[in-house]
Structures are given as C-alpha cells and as structure tokens.
Design an enzyme around this catalytic site. Structure first.
Site, short mmCIF file in Angstrom:
data_model
loop_
_atom_site.label_atom_id
_atom_site.label_comp_id
_atom_site.label_asym_id
_atom_site.label_seq_id
_atom_site.Cartn_x
_atom_site.Cartn_y
_atom_site.Cartn_z
N SER A 9 0.85 -1.20 0.00
CA SER A 9 0.00 0.00 0.00
C SER A 9 0.88 1.24 0.00
CB SER A 9 -0.87 0.01 1.26
OG SER A 9 -1.35 1.32 1.49
N HIS A 32 -1.13 -1.41 -4.21
CA HIS A 32 -2.42 -1.25 -3.54
C HIS A 32 -2.67 0.24 -3.29
CE1 HIS A 32 -5.65 -2.65 -0.78
NE2 HIS A 32 -5.28 -1.64 0.00
N ASP A 34 -5.09 3.05 -1.82
CA ASP A 34 -6.18 3.27 -0.86
C ASP A 34 -6.91 4.58 -1.17
OD1 ASP A 34 -6.01 1.01 1.01
OD2 ASP A 34 -3.99 1.78 1.40
N MET A 36 -9.80 7.06 -0.31
CA MET A 36 -10.63 7.41 0.87
C MET A 36 -11.34 8.73 0.63
SD MET A 36 -7.99 6.49 3.91
CE MET A 36 -7.14 4.91 3.98
N HIS A 65 -8.35 0.01 -3.68
CA HIS A 65 -9.18 -0.33 -2.53
C HIS A 65 -10.03 0.89 -2.22
CE1 HIS A 65 -9.26 -1.27 2.10
NE2 HIS A 65 -10.46 -1.36 1.53
N MET A 67 -12.42 2.98 -0.31
CA MET A 67 -13.08 3.21 0.98
C MET A 67 -13.92 4.48 0.82
SD MET A 67 -9.83 2.14 3.25
CE MET A 67 -8.78 2.30 1.81
N MET A 136 -10.52 -7.11 5.93
CA MET A 136 -9.75 -6.08 6.64
C MET A 136 -9.32 -6.63 7.99
SD MET A 136 -9.54 -3.42 4.71
CE MET A 136 -8.69 -2.42 5.94
N ASP A 174 -5.62 -7.06 4.72
CA ASP A 174 -5.15 -5.68 4.68
C ASP A 174 -5.25 -5.04 6.05
OD1 ASP A 174 -4.54 -3.07 4.03
OD2 ASP A 174 -6.34 -2.71 2.84
C1 DX5 Z 1 -6.19 0.99 5.81
C2 DX5 Z 1 -5.74 0.68 4.42
C3 DX5 Z 1 -4.55 -0.19 4.37
C4 DX5 Z 1 -3.36 0.40 5.07
C5 DX5 Z 1 -2.29 -0.63 5.24
O1 DX5 Z 1 -7.43 1.57 5.79
O2 DX5 Z 1 -6.76 0.03 3.68
O3 DX5 Z 1 -4.25 -0.56 3.03
O4 DX5 Z 1 -2.83 1.47 4.40
O5 DX5 Z 1 -1.27 -0.07 5.99
P1 DX5 Z 1 -0.53 -0.88 7.14
O6 DX5 Z 1 0.09 -2.07 6.46
O7 DX5 Z 1 0.43 0.07 7.69
O8 DX5 Z 1 -1.61 -1.31 8.12
ZN ZN Z 2 -6.19 -0.91 1.76
#
Ligand code: DX5
Ligand code: ZN
Length: 222
Positions: A9, A32, A34, A36, A65, A67, A136, A174
């Site tokens: 990520s 990956h 993220d 958000m 991913h 969110m 998750m 994740d």
């Molecule tokens: C959290 C994300 C993850 C996160 C992973 O909401 O979806 O992908 O960035 O980071 P680490 O490995 O540091 O938990």
């Molecule tokens: Zn993620």
C-alpha cells in the site's frame, strides 16, 4: 500450495513523489491504492485523476481499494482510470452482484471488502461473482494500525467457503500485515497480502517484499 502475492500500500509512501516511491517496489505483484473519501472513513486521499496519473507512471498493475460511499456509482471510474483490480466495500454498496458484474464487464478484476465487524457467511453465494475477497484486519482509514487477531477466524471461514465452492477467488488481507503477523494470515488461508508501513518504513522496501513473500510461502508449505 497457494500462490502468494504481495501488494504494498502506498498510503505510507511520500505522496509528493509517488512515481519515485512506486519505482522502489519493482517486486510488487500489484500496487495497492487506498482511495478514501472522508465519509466512509475519516480520512481523505486521492480520486480517479490521481490514480490515472499513477497508472501511467508504473508498469505494476494497480489494485484499488475503495473506501468510499456509494460504490455503486463511483467504482467504475477506477476501472477507467486504469486499475486492474477494483475492490468496493460491501458496507458501501447497494447492489454488490450488479457492481461486481459491471467491474468485470469493464475489464478489471472485481473484489469485495469486509470491515472487521462484517461477517463473511451472508456472502457465501456471491463468491463465484468475485475475483478477490478482501478481509480487513484493521478498521479501515489509516495505515500503521495494530493487526486485529480477532479477524483470523473469519479468514479461516472464508477459505473454507472458497474450498467448498471450488472457486479461484483470491483472499486478500489488509491492515497491520508485517513480518510478525503475515504467517498467521497465511496459515489461516490468505494468499494476497497488503503491507503499507511494513514495506515503506523498511530501508529497502523491495527486500521487505521478498522477505514477506518468503515468510508467507513458508507458512503455506511453499
Ligand atoms: C487501511 C488501508 C490499508 C493500510 C495498510 O485503511 O486500507 O491498506 O494502508 O497499511 P498498514 O500495512 O500500515 O496497516
Ligand atoms: Zn487498503
């Protein structure tokens, strides 16, 4: 023996130099990303325009991913942006079967995510519609959180359901995945591992990917 994939990520990478940061992880199977929206989770990252720019900057395929709220109307923009895999949260989706089919039809792998408190059993019959299920192992929103061991039984149950249905669906984990926790996830049945802070806080992120891969493979008899 399962095929282990490591999907770092970039949430903990330097956002001011994303192309350079991604160039540091040539050994990654996927990057990956993220996404958000500050509604589904209390944090804000990037949208389709940034993701499209990132897709142009690397040959490693992107694993988005999402969110975000209202995945039904917002997810396809990430296929258009060039992502090879798009994960929506079932908690943010009204019609997961329709959305998974639309993502596949648009040319990407369709994946569905479950937050820690969302059970897998109600979605058993959806597994053939999915290329990947994401479980998750922290509450989504931030990198660097502590791995939640309470999610391990769900990973095991998901793997049992996949075996029962004979599907090829990948099982991704994740959140808090590191050299210390990856074996537990692999033993429970995961085969695709997101690692954010573990990879980007390492002196050599690509070496860390190799170390994580070895450890997961060893735990699954690989
Ligand atoms: C959290 C994300 C993850 C996160 C992973 O909401 O979806 O992908 O960035 O980071 P680490 O490995 O540091 O938990
Ligand atoms: Zn993620």
């Amino acid at each position: 023996m399962r095929h282990v994939q490591i999907t770092p990520s970039i949430l903990n990478a330097d956002f001011g130099r994303l192309a350079d940061e991604v160039a540091r992880i040539p050994g990654a199977d996927w990057v990956h990303v993220d996404v958000m929206d500050n509604h589904f989770v209390p944090n804000l990252t990037f949208g389709p325009t940034m993701v499209e720019a990132l897709a142009r900057a690397t040959d490693v395929p992107l694993d988005a991913h999402l969110m975000i709220e209202d995945a039904d109307t917002n997810a396809l923009a990430y296929v258009d942006a060039g992502c090879g895999s798009v994960t929506f949260h079932v908690e943010a989706c009204k019609a997961p079967v329709r959305l998974a089919r639309e993502i596949r039809k648009a040319g990407a792998r369709a994946s569905m995510a479950l937050k820690p408190a969302t059970p897998v059993e109600p979605y058993e019959d959806l597994l053939p519609e999915l290329d990947m299920l994401l479980i998750m192992t922290v509450e989504p929103g931030f990198g660097g959180q502590r791995f939640l061991d309470l999610c391990l039984p769900k990973i095991r149950r998901a793997r049992e359901l996949m075996d029962k249905h004979g599907v090829e669906t990948w099982l991704q984990v994740d959140g808090g995945v590191s050299l210390e926790t990856i074996e537990r996830c692999a033993e429970a049945g995961a085969d695709v591992f997101v690692a954010g802070s573990a990879v980007y806080s390492a002196d050599d992120p690509d070496k860390m990917i190799a170390a994580l891969r070895d450890r997961a493979a060893a735990a699954t008899g690989g």
